[in-house]
Design an enzyme around this catalytic site. Structure first.
Site, PDB file in Angstrom:
ATOM      1  N   ASP A 165       3.540  18.558   0.217  1.00  0.00           N
ATOM      2  CA  ASP A 165       3.532  17.296   0.947  1.00  0.00           C
ATOM      3  C   ASP A 165       4.917  16.648   0.909  1.00  0.00           C
ATOM      4  OD1 ASP A 165       2.565  15.246   2.475  1.00  0.00           O
ATOM      5  OD2 ASP A 165       1.531  14.211   0.851  1.00  0.00           O
TER       6      ASP A 165
ATOM      7  N   GLY B  71       0.353   5.563   0.544  1.00  0.00           N
ATOM      8  CA  GLY B  71      -0.488   6.716   0.830  1.00  0.00           C
ATOM      9  C   GLY B  71      -1.905   6.359   1.244  1.00  0.00           C
TER      10      GLY B  71
ATOM     11  N   GLY C 182       0.825  -1.205   0.000  1.00  0.00           N
ATOM     12  CA  GLY C 182       0.000   0.000   0.000  1.00  0.00           C
ATOM     13  C   GLY C 182       0.850   1.241   0.000  1.00  0.00           C
TER      14      GLY C 182
END
Lengths: 328, 300
Positions: free
Chosen positions: B175, B59, B57
């Site tokens: 980010d 984010g 996985g």
């Protein structure tokens, strides 16, 4: 500038060199140099139009530059050759167009008028969706164009409009979703021209639109269902909605979508379905279908998306529909 | 922005890129994917890809695979996001935005994006495979106390290239963190995670500042974003860059294991706290970090 002896190119020079270099993109040996020139000069053009981020652009230079751009007819050339430009230059072209398209003199928008007089520009921009490398750049310019009612109307009325129905179904997601964004803008930004368009082209439009609603592409299906709800429930499209909800085939389609395997599709379908039921003057065939499926519909709706408890409007609407169907 | 960037790059210049050292780090997770040349176009059909390894996985909302592109036998990274995860439309919009943003960037330090398509209720994107994964993952597995100084400096320098490119294009990454910095076997550094990218170029002009909703990057987010009561500009990336620098050097941020409320209050009220560590980094490094994480964006 820092160095007094570096002479800055005048707007006239800039536009002239861009135009010359665009002409040289065709031949293999001059192409590289031409591309370098174009990229460099486009940056300068952008600099004049946008300023450097610290100081605002100079109105005189902007006026001179845009005058040169219109006079030299470089805009159609830029659009026609955009696929041959370097990556950053392609973006610069969109940014230059988008700045010019916002330019206003009094109540006039000279760039919009300029493009309106040259229908090829929008035709080429639209066909940009056929090439993944330029699709987003062209899409950005197109959306800026159709902010202007005259350009939106031109596109709606052109035979090219119908190409949207295949572009939004393209298998490349980024291109298809960009095309959809443009398609949606075109159908929602200028309500006063869209309503007559939908009325006059009703059959053709909704035949094609039904294909989108039946698309095997999940996003296309979901987006078009959502947009359909928005279009029909908009007051300016009242006449179109009445026609749409009077057709039993459309009701059957919505009832099927209400049972789609995807919950999100079901939910969007609900917002179109409610119009059929809430209509106080239902056509005979519509009432017949609803009456025939009364028990099933009531049972289905009673357990339909009950987990959306925090959405009060939805709960109210659902209760209203259940009651309306029961009372039939 | 100019001032602090000069400051940062001065520091980095003294630590001349020691790419060889970066290469010397040996990671054994996935076999090197080699250097990929981008072919003209990747097909938008899932049947043309063969999933090789399940990487995991990313984010919270996506799942990543190493895959083979069957027509050319090249390796690619293939990730999907399940669009049914969220009942509202925001997720679809977010995917469209992220992919758009990636498509409008072309820089050696930004993860190249090839194509994307829909299969059932998932959106798949095809990108360059980065064998070793994110700096966060590498640290977690091999360097829990952070990377060595030359390595940190080299990575930061490359990340800075990406930030400069984005800022020149009037985009705010918004980010930055070790999670979003990918490193391959050859030491190439690629910034990713453009989900929250904000563009300052709108409506035919430049915006001086923007507003956006705070996301889940609270450890890295600048105080002015945390406050959620004013607009912000490119300086937020400089702040996150400073926090990320500490994260790379020490293996964690100064806010590691803090509760979200504590982070929020601390960022709004005080300067960035010191970091708990036994490792020492040179003065010039800490000076650079301090210049980045000033509470007042104008001082960064």
């Amino acid at each position: 500038m820092m160095f007094g002896f570096v002479k800055k190119k005048t707007p006239l020079d800039l536009v002239k060199s861009i135009k010359e270099a665009l002409g040289k993109l065709g031949s293999a040996d001059s192409r590289r140099k031409a591309n370098e020139d174009i990229s460099k000069n486009l940056v300068s053009v952008k600099g004049i139009l946008y300023g450097d981020g610290v100081t605002d652009p100079s109105p005189e230079l902007v006026a001179q530059l845009s005058h040169e751009i219109y006079n030299s007819d470089v805009m159609p050339l830029l659009v026609a050759n955009i696929s041959k430009l370097e990556f950053e230059a392609k973006k610069d072209v969109s940014q230059i167009f988008n700045n010019l398209l916002r330019r206003q003199i009094g109540t006039r928008f000279p760039t919009a008028e300029y493009i309106a007089a040259r229908p090829d520009v929008m035709r080429i921009l639209l066909s940009g969706y056929e090439n993944q490398d330029i699709a987003l750049n062209c899409g950005m310019i197109l959306r800026e164009c159709i902010r202007h009612e005259v350009l939106a109307q031109q596109l709606l009325e052109s035979p090219n409009f119908w190409k949207f129905f295949s572009y939004v179904e393209l298998s490349t997601f980024d291109v298809a979703s960009d095309a959809f964004a443009t398609f949606k803008d075109l159908l929602t930004k200028h309500k006063s021209i869209v309503a007559p368009f939908l009325s006059s082209k009703y059959d053709e439009f909704f035949a094609k639109y039904t294909d989108l609603l039946n698309s095997t592409n999940y996003v296309t299906k979901r987006q078009s269902l959502k947009l359909l709800g928005e279009l029909l429930l908009d007051r300016t499209n009242y006449a179109v909605m009445l026609k749409y909800i009077g057709n039993p085939d459309n009701l059957k389609l919505m009832m099927n979508l209400l049972r789609d395997k995807s919950r999100n599709i079901q939910f969007e379908a609900f917002h179109v379905f409610k119009a059929f039921v809430a209509n106080p003057n239902k056509a005979r065939p519509i009432t017949d279908i609803l009456v025939k499926n009364k028990e099933k519909l009531v049972a289905y709706l009673s357990s339909f998306h009950n987990d959306r408890a925090d959405d009060e409007t939805f709960a109210d609407e659902k209760a209203f529909l259940i009651k309306a169907i029961q009372d039939l | 922005m100019k001032v602090s960037l000069v400051f940062v790059s001065n520091y980095l210049h003294r630590q001349r890129p020691l790419l060889r050292q970066t290469r010397a780090l040996s990671f054994r997770r996935v076999e090197s994917a080699g250097d990929l040349k981008q072919p003209l176009a990747y097909s938008p059909q899932i049947k043309d890809y063969e999933l090789i390894t399940d990487i995991g996985g990313v984010g919270d909302i996506s799942y990543l695979y190493l895959a083979k592109y069957i027509p050319t036998e090249e390796l690619v990274a293939l990730s999907y996001t399940d669009l049914t995860l969220s009942p509202d439309y925001e997720l679809v919009d977010e995917m469209i935005r992220t992919i758009r943003n990636s498509r409008l960037c072309s820089h050696k330090n930004i993860l190249p994006y090839f194509t994307s398509f829909i299969e059932n209720e998932r959106v798949w994107s095809v990108t360059l495979p980065v064998a070793t994964g994110s700096c966060r993952g590498i640290m977690k597995e091999y360097y829990p106390d952070g990377l060595d100084e030359p390595v940190v400096a080299t990575i930061l320098r490359e990340v800075l290239n990406a930030i400069v490119y984005l800022h020149e294009n009037h985009m705010i990454h918004n980010d930055l963190r070790a999670d979003n910095i990918l490193l391959d076997m050859k030491g190439n550094v690629r910034v990713t995670g453009l989900r929250q990218l904000v563009s300052l170029m709108q409506d035919g002009g430049y915006l001086k500042n923007v507003f956006s909703i705070l996301s889940d990057n609270i450890e890295w987010a600048a105080p002015e974003i945390m406050a959620q009561n004013s607009n912000f500009d490119e300086k937020v990336d400089i702040y996150s860059f400073g926090i990320t620098a500490m994260e790379l050097a020490f293996g964690h941020t100064p806010f590691d294991e803090w509760s979200p409320v504590k982070i929020l209050l601390s960022k709004l009220e005080y300067d960035c706290p010191g970091i708990k560590t036994t490792k020492s980094m040179p003065k010039s490094f800490m000076k650079m970090v301090r210049a980045c994480i000033r509470k007042n964006p104008n001082e960064r």
